[in-house]
Design a protein around this motif. Structure first.
Motif, PDB file in Angstrom:
ATOM      1  N   GLN A  37     -10.478   0.131   2.515  1.00 33.78           N
ATOM      2  CA  GLN A  37      -9.268   0.433   3.303  1.00 33.78           C
ATOM      3  C   GLN A  37      -9.580   1.346   4.444  1.00 33.78           C
ATOM      4  O   GLN A  37     -10.478   2.047   4.510  1.00 33.78           O
ATOM      5  CB  GLN A  37      -8.186   1.052   2.422  1.00 33.78           C
ATOM      6  CG  GLN A  37      -7.448  -0.006   1.670  1.00 33.78           C
ATOM      7  CD  GLN A  37      -6.220   0.538   0.950  1.00 33.78           C
ATOM      8  OE1 GLN A  37      -6.127   1.710   0.656  1.00 33.78           O
ATOM      9  NE2 GLN A  37      -5.283  -0.342   0.664  1.00 33.78           N
ATOM     10  N   GLY A  42      -0.672  -4.404  -1.410  1.00 38.02           N
ATOM     11  CA  GLY A  42      -1.746  -3.455  -1.149  1.00 38.02           C
ATOM     12  C   GLY A  42      -3.046  -3.856  -1.834  1.00 38.02           C
ATOM     13  O   GLY A  42      -3.037  -4.500  -2.892  1.00 38.02           O
ATOM     14  N   LEU A  43      -4.154  -3.454  -1.239  1.00 40.42           N
ATOM     15  CA  LEU A  43      -5.469  -3.791  -1.788  1.00 40.42           C
ATOM     16  C   LEU A  43      -5.695  -3.169  -3.157  1.00 40.42           C
ATOM     17  O   LEU A  43      -6.171  -3.842  -4.076  1.00 40.42           O
ATOM     18  CB  LEU A  43      -6.566  -3.347  -0.811  1.00 40.42           C
ATOM     19  CG  LEU A  43      -7.988  -3.725  -1.173  1.00 40.42           C
ATOM     20  CD1 LEU A  43      -8.138  -5.240  -1.259  1.00 40.42           C
ATOM     21  CD2 LEU A  43      -8.963  -3.147  -0.166  1.00 40.42           C
ATOM     22  N   ILE A  44      -5.337  -1.909  -3.317  1.00 37.85           N
ATOM     23  CA  ILE A  44      -5.519  -1.252  -4.625  1.00 37.85           C
ATOM     24  C   ILE A  44      -4.624  -1.924  -5.665  1.00 37.85           C
ATOM     25  O   ILE A  44      -5.067  -2.187  -6.794  1.00 37.85           O
ATOM     26  CB  ILE A  44      -5.222   0.259  -4.527  1.00 37.85           C
ATOM     27  CG1 ILE A  44      -6.290   0.938  -3.663  1.00 37.85           C
ATOM     28  CG2 ILE A  44      -5.160   0.899  -5.910  1.00 37.85           C
ATOM     29  CD1 ILE A  44      -6.016   2.393  -3.353  1.00 37.85           C
ATOM     30  N   SER A  58       0.813  -1.220   0.000  1.00 37.39           N
ATOM     31  CA  SER A  58       0.000   0.000   0.000  1.00 37.39           C
ATOM     32  C   SER A  58       0.844   1.267   0.000  1.00 37.39           C
ATOM     33  O   SER A  58       0.404   2.287  -0.484  1.00 37.39           O
ATOM     34  CB  SER A  58      -0.954   0.052   1.178  1.00 37.39           C
ATOM     35  OG  SER A  58      -0.801  -0.946   2.087  1.00 37.39           O
ATOM     36  N   GLY A 115     -10.538   0.183  -3.254  1.00 37.74           N
ATOM     37  CA  GLY A 115      -9.562   0.525  -2.221  1.00 37.74           C
ATOM     38  C   GLY A 115     -10.100   1.576  -1.272  1.00 37.74           C
ATOM     39  O   GLY A 115      -9.881   1.511  -0.056  1.00 37.74           O
ATOM     40  N   LEU A 164      -1.829 -10.642  -0.902  1.00 40.30           N
ATOM     41  CA  LEU A 164      -2.411  -9.779   0.128  1.00 40.30           C
ATOM     42  C   LEU A 164      -1.927 -10.191   1.514  1.00 40.30           C
ATOM     43  O   LEU A 164      -1.570  -9.338   2.335  1.00 40.30           O
ATOM     44  CB  LEU A 164      -3.939  -9.826   0.079  1.00 40.30           C
ATOM     45  CG  LEU A 164      -4.612  -8.965  -0.984  1.00 40.30           C
ATOM     46  CD1 LEU A 164      -6.102  -9.274  -1.078  1.00 40.30           C
ATOM     47  CD2 LEU A 164      -4.391  -7.484  -0.713  1.00 40.30           C
TER      48      LEU A 164
END
Length: 162
Positions: A162, A108-110, A71, A158, A103
């Motif tokens: 997030q 990062g999630l995005i 991230s 995201g 993950l």
């Protein structure tokens, strides 16, 4: 919580399978046979990719994954994930376990979302074939719009999660 949710999904699936058998045993049996054949056809590729990713995650340090596509990697990490997704020639079904492991390892999630979106919508590998059948202009426009959508969707997801 995750185990309960997964258990509920399996329970719903079991109930629907029973209802399908009640409605038509022949069609349900045929569908299960086709699904089994599809599973067996994907299994070798699935196992190969999982072994590769498992080995890669064992060798690559968590800190490296965080630095490259974590991230905190910012725009560079998002763009790298988009490039990897656009160039990858693996089925989306196989990409989901890879994304899950990345993950867990600090991605990062995005970054993972843009990877999955570009993997399923943008295709640098099959672009020559697509140009042959759809033409250069349509192919480039489709891939460009898919790439833009991938970034937008990844940032929306995201922002929500997030």
């Amino acid at each position: 919580m995750e185990i309960v949710f997964t258990g509920c999904l399996y329970g719903i699936m079991g109930i629907l399978l029973i209802l399908s058998f009640i409605k038509s045993k022949a069609k349900t049996s045929l569908a299960l046979k086709k699904a089994w054949k599809m599973f067996l056809s994907v299994l070798p590729q699935f196992l190969a990719v999982l072994i590769f990713v498992g080995l890669m995650l064992a060798v690559v340090q968590r800190e490296t994954i965080q630095a490259v596509i974590g991230s905190e990697s910012g725009g560079k990490g998002v763009c790298l994930s988009a490039l990897l997704g656009s160039a990858a020639a693996i089925p989306a079904l196989i990409a989901f376990p890879i994304a899950s492991e990345l993950l867990k390892s600090g991605a990062g999630l995005i970054q993972i979302n843009v990877f999955i979106f570009t993997l399923t919508t943008v295709s640098l590998v099959t672009m020559p074939l697509e140009i042959k059948y759809l033409g250069r202009k349509i192919t480039l426009l489709r891939n460009l719009l898919a790439l833009i959508f991938s970034f937008i969707a990844a940032f929306i997801i995201g922002g929500i999660f997030q």
